[in-house]
Motif scaffolding. Structure first.
Motif, PDB file in Angstrom:
ATOM      1  N   VAL A  53       0.839  -1.203   0.000  1.00  0.00           N
ATOM      2  CA  VAL A  53       0.000   0.000   0.000  1.00  0.00           C
ATOM      3  C   VAL A  53       0.874   1.252   0.000  1.00  0.00           C
ATOM      4  CG1 VAL A  53      -1.719   1.334   1.290  1.00  0.00           C
ATOM      5  CG2 VAL A  53      -1.969  -1.140   1.083  1.00  0.00           C
ATOM      6  N   SER A  54       1.904   1.270   0.808  1.00  0.00           N
ATOM      7  CA  SER A  54       2.806   2.432   0.854  1.00  0.00           C
ATOM      8  C   SER A  54       3.401   2.706  -0.523  1.00  0.00           C
ATOM      9  CB  SER A  54       3.918   2.198   1.870  1.00  0.00           C
ATOM     10  OG  SER A  54       3.387   2.047   3.156  1.00  0.00           O
ATOM     11  N   ASP A  55       3.826   1.647  -1.204  1.00  0.00           N
ATOM     12  CA  ASP A  55       4.396   1.814  -2.546  1.00  0.00           C
ATOM     13  C   ASP A  55       3.357   2.352  -3.525  1.00  0.00           C
ATOM     14  OD1 ASP A  55       6.813   0.867  -1.610  1.00  0.00           O
ATOM     15  OD2 ASP A  55       6.533  -1.154  -2.414  1.00  0.00           O
ATOM     16  N   LYS A  56       2.133   1.894  -3.411  1.00  0.00           N
ATOM     17  CA  LYS A  56       1.069   2.362  -4.308  1.00  0.00           C
ATOM     18  C   LYS A  56       0.701   3.824  -4.019  1.00  0.00           C
ATOM     19  CE  LYS A  56      -0.921  -2.077  -5.506  1.00  0.00           C
ATOM     20  NZ  LYS A  56      -0.587  -1.980  -6.927  1.00  0.00           N
ATOM     21  N   ILE A  57       0.746   4.220  -2.770  1.00  0.00           N
ATOM     22  CA  ILE A  57       0.503   5.626  -2.428  1.00  0.00           C
ATOM     23  C   ILE A  57       1.589   6.502  -3.046  1.00  0.00           C
ATOM     24  CG2 ILE A  57       0.499   7.283  -0.514  1.00  0.00           C
ATOM     25  CD1 ILE A  57      -0.951   5.070   1.142  1.00  0.00           C
ATOM     26  N   ARG A  58       2.846   6.077  -2.916  1.00  0.00           N
ATOM     27  CA  ARG A  58       3.947   6.822  -3.543  1.00  0.00           C
ATOM     28  C   ARG A  58       3.760   6.872  -5.057  1.00  0.00           C
ATOM     29  NH1 ARG A  58       6.780   3.480  -0.024  1.00  0.00           N
ATOM     30  NH2 ARG A  58       7.526   4.583   1.816  1.00  0.00           N
ATOM     31  N   GLY A  59       3.318   5.753  -5.626  1.00  0.00           N
ATOM     32  CA  GLY A  59       3.089   5.687  -7.074  1.00  0.00           C
ATOM     33  C   GLY A  59       1.983   6.624  -7.525  1.00  0.00           C
ATOM     34  N   ALA A  60       0.926   6.731  -6.729  1.00  0.00           N
ATOM     35  CA  ALA A  60      -0.166   7.650  -7.074  1.00  0.00           C
ATOM     36  C   ALA A  60       0.338   9.092  -7.096  1.00  0.00           C
ATOM     37  CB  ALA A  60      -1.321   7.501  -6.079  1.00  0.00           C
ATOM     38  N   LEU A  61       1.134   9.455  -6.108  1.00  0.00           N
ATOM     39  CA  LEU A  61       1.704  10.801  -6.057  1.00  0.00           C
ATOM     40  C   LEU A  61       2.623  11.043  -7.257  1.00  0.00           C
ATOM     41  CD1 LEU A  61       2.046  13.478  -4.513  1.00  0.00           C
ATOM     42  CD2 LEU A  61       3.881  12.384  -3.220  1.00  0.00           C
ATOM     43  N   ALA A  62       3.459  10.072  -7.570  1.00  0.00           N
ATOM     44  CA  ALA A  62       4.375  10.206  -8.708  1.00  0.00           C
ATOM     45  C   ALA A  62       3.600  10.323 -10.020  1.00  0.00           C
ATOM     46  CB  ALA A  62       5.329   9.013  -8.760  1.00  0.00           C
ATOM     47  N   GLY A  63       2.546   9.529 -10.162  1.00  0.00           N
ATOM     48  CA  GLY A  63       1.737   9.588 -11.375  1.00  0.00           C
ATOM     49  C   GLY A  63       1.086  10.945 -11.563  1.00  0.00           C
ATOM     50  N   LEU A  64       0.585  11.515 -10.485  1.00  0.00           N
ATOM     51  CA  LEU A  64      -0.017  12.848 -10.584  1.00  0.00           C
ATOM     52  C   LEU A  64       1.035  13.910 -10.883  1.00  0.00           C
ATOM     53  CD1 LEU A  64      -2.709  12.683  -7.775  1.00  0.00           C
ATOM     54  CD2 LEU A  64      -3.111  12.972 -10.224  1.00  0.00           C
ATOM     55  N   ARG A  65       2.233  13.739 -10.342  1.00  0.00           N
ATOM     56  CA  ARG A  65       3.314  14.696 -10.646  1.00  0.00           C
ATOM     57  C   ARG A  65       3.634  14.677 -12.143  1.00  0.00           C
ATOM     58  NH1 ARG A  65       5.916  16.913  -6.235  1.00  0.00           N
ATOM     59  NH2 ARG A  65       5.865  15.618  -4.375  1.00  0.00           N
ATOM     60  N   ILE A  66       3.632  13.490 -12.727  1.00  0.00           N
ATOM     61  CA  ILE A  66       3.889  13.378 -14.162  1.00  0.00           C
ATOM     62  C   ILE A  66       2.750  14.024 -14.939  1.00  0.00           C
ATOM     63  CG2 ILE A  66       4.045  11.735 -16.084  1.00  0.00           C
ATOM     64  CD1 ILE A  66       5.547   9.863 -14.057  1.00  0.00           C
ATOM     65  N   THR A  67       1.520  13.729 -14.543  1.00  0.00           N
ATOM     66  CA  THR A  67       0.356  14.285 -15.229  1.00  0.00           C
ATOM     67  C   THR A  67       0.370  15.811 -15.221  1.00  0.00           C
ATOM     68  OG1 THR A  67      -0.973  12.342 -14.655  1.00  0.00           O
ATOM     69  CG2 THR A  67      -2.170  14.340 -15.231  1.00  0.00           C
ATOM     70  N   PHE A  68       0.757  16.386 -14.093  1.00  0.00           N
ATOM     71  CA  PHE A  68       0.731  17.836 -13.934  1.00  0.00           C
ATOM     72  C   PHE A  68       2.117  18.475 -14.103  1.00  0.00           C
ATOM     73  CE2 PHE A  68      -3.017  16.427 -11.599  1.00  0.00           C
ATOM     74  CZ  PHE A  68      -3.987  17.284 -12.100  1.00  0.00           C
ATOM     75  N   SER A  69       3.063  17.734 -14.642  1.00  0.00           N
ATOM     76  CA  SER A  69       4.443  18.222 -14.691  1.00  0.00           C
ATOM     77  C   SER A  69       4.573  19.543 -15.464  1.00  0.00           C
ATOM     78  CB  SER A  69       5.382  17.175 -15.297  1.00  0.00           C
ATOM     79  OG  SER A  69       4.998  16.874 -16.614  1.00  0.00           O
ATOM     80  N   LYS A  70       3.825  19.699 -16.530  1.00  0.00           N
ATOM     81  CA  LYS A  70       3.904  20.954 -17.297  1.00  0.00           C
ATOM     82  C   LYS A  70       3.465  22.129 -16.441  1.00  0.00           C
ATOM     83  CE  LYS A  70       2.285  23.216 -21.463  1.00  0.00           C
ATOM     84  NZ  LYS A  70       1.380  23.144 -22.597  1.00  0.00           N
ATOM     85  N   GLU A  71       2.360  21.974 -15.731  1.00  0.00           N
ATOM     86  CA  GLU A  71       1.862  23.050 -14.882  1.00  0.00           C
ATOM     87  C   GLU A  71       2.821  23.339 -13.729  1.00  0.00           C
ATOM     88  OE1 GLU A  71       0.009  20.558 -16.023  1.00  0.00           O
ATOM     89  OE2 GLU A  71      -1.316  21.669 -17.359  1.00  0.00           O
ATOM     90  N   LEU A  72       3.463  22.307 -13.217  1.00  0.00           N
ATOM     91  CA  LEU A  72       4.395  22.510 -12.118  1.00  0.00           C
ATOM     92  C   LEU A  72       5.681  23.189 -12.589  1.00  0.00           C
ATOM     93  CD1 LEU A  72       3.893  19.107 -10.275  1.00  0.00           C
ATOM     94  CD2 LEU A  72       3.201  21.369  -9.450  1.00  0.00           C
ATOM     95  N   ARG A  73       6.094  22.909 -13.809  1.00  0.00           N
ATOM     96  CA  ARG A  73       7.305  23.536 -14.373  1.00  0.00           C
ATOM     97  C   ARG A  73       7.079  24.980 -14.756  1.00  0.00           C
ATOM     98  NH1 ARG A  73       8.331  18.787 -17.352  1.00  0.00           N
ATOM     99  NH2 ARG A  73       7.080  19.693 -18.994  1.00  0.00           N
ATOM    100  N   ASN A  74       5.888  25.293 -15.234  1.00  0.00           N
ATOM    101  CA  ASN A  74       5.604  26.636 -15.751  1.00  0.00           C
ATOM    102  C   ASN A  74       5.221  27.623 -14.681  1.00  0.00           C
ATOM    103  OD1 ASN A  74       6.130  25.855 -18.358  1.00  0.00           O
ATOM    104  ND2 ASN A  74       4.021  25.310 -18.791  1.00  0.00           N
ATOM    105  N   CYS A  75       5.544  27.346 -13.460  1.00  0.00           N
ATOM    106  CA  CYS A  75       5.141  28.233 -12.365  1.00  0.00           C
ATOM    107  C   CYS A  75       6.283  29.141 -11.982  1.00  0.00           C
ATOM    108  CB  CYS A  75       4.702  27.406 -11.168  1.00  0.00           C
ATOM    109  SG  CYS A  75       3.292  26.365 -11.570  1.00  0.00           S
TER     110      CYS A  75
END
Length: 120
Positions: free
Chosen positions: A98-120
């Protein structure tokens, strides 16, 4: 990022004059909560908030529930109970899953939103 998700994040996060965009504020809140869940003593309410934030980021109920179900737990409360009282190596593996999957969910969202996070 879809405009629906972006507007949901913007509406959900209280406007604070901290120099962060709504997406940055969302990730700060999500990252802080994941730290509580993984490294501190989380409550059931923390998992309710975790689910809410994941949904806000576009993660489906099915995917959220698979985080614990695919690791042999029936609910977040079941996971918490086993995590606090883990006794066997097999139970420890499931908790770590479960801990690994929680980390994976966070990482997946970071990838999804990476453009928005970079352009700030």
């Amino acid at each position: 990022m879809s405009s629906i998700v972006e507007s949901s994040i913007a509406e959900d996060i209280v406007i604070i004059n901290d120099g962060l965009t709504p997406v940055q504020r969302y990730f700060k809140k999500l990252t802080d909560l994941v730290d509580v869940i993984l490294y501190k003593n989380p409550s059931s309410e923390d998992f309710v908030e975790f689910e809410r934030l994941l949904k806000l980021g576009g993660v489906s109920d099915r995917t959220i529930h698979q985080i614990y179900r695919n690791c042999n737990f029936s609910s977040w409360d079941d996971y918490l109970y086993k995590r606090k009282g883990t006794h066997t190596p097999e139970e420890r593996i499931y908790v770590d899953c479960v801990s690994d999957k929680i980390r994976g969910a966070l990482a997946g969202l970071r990838i999804t939103f990476s453009k928005e996070l970079r352009n700030c």
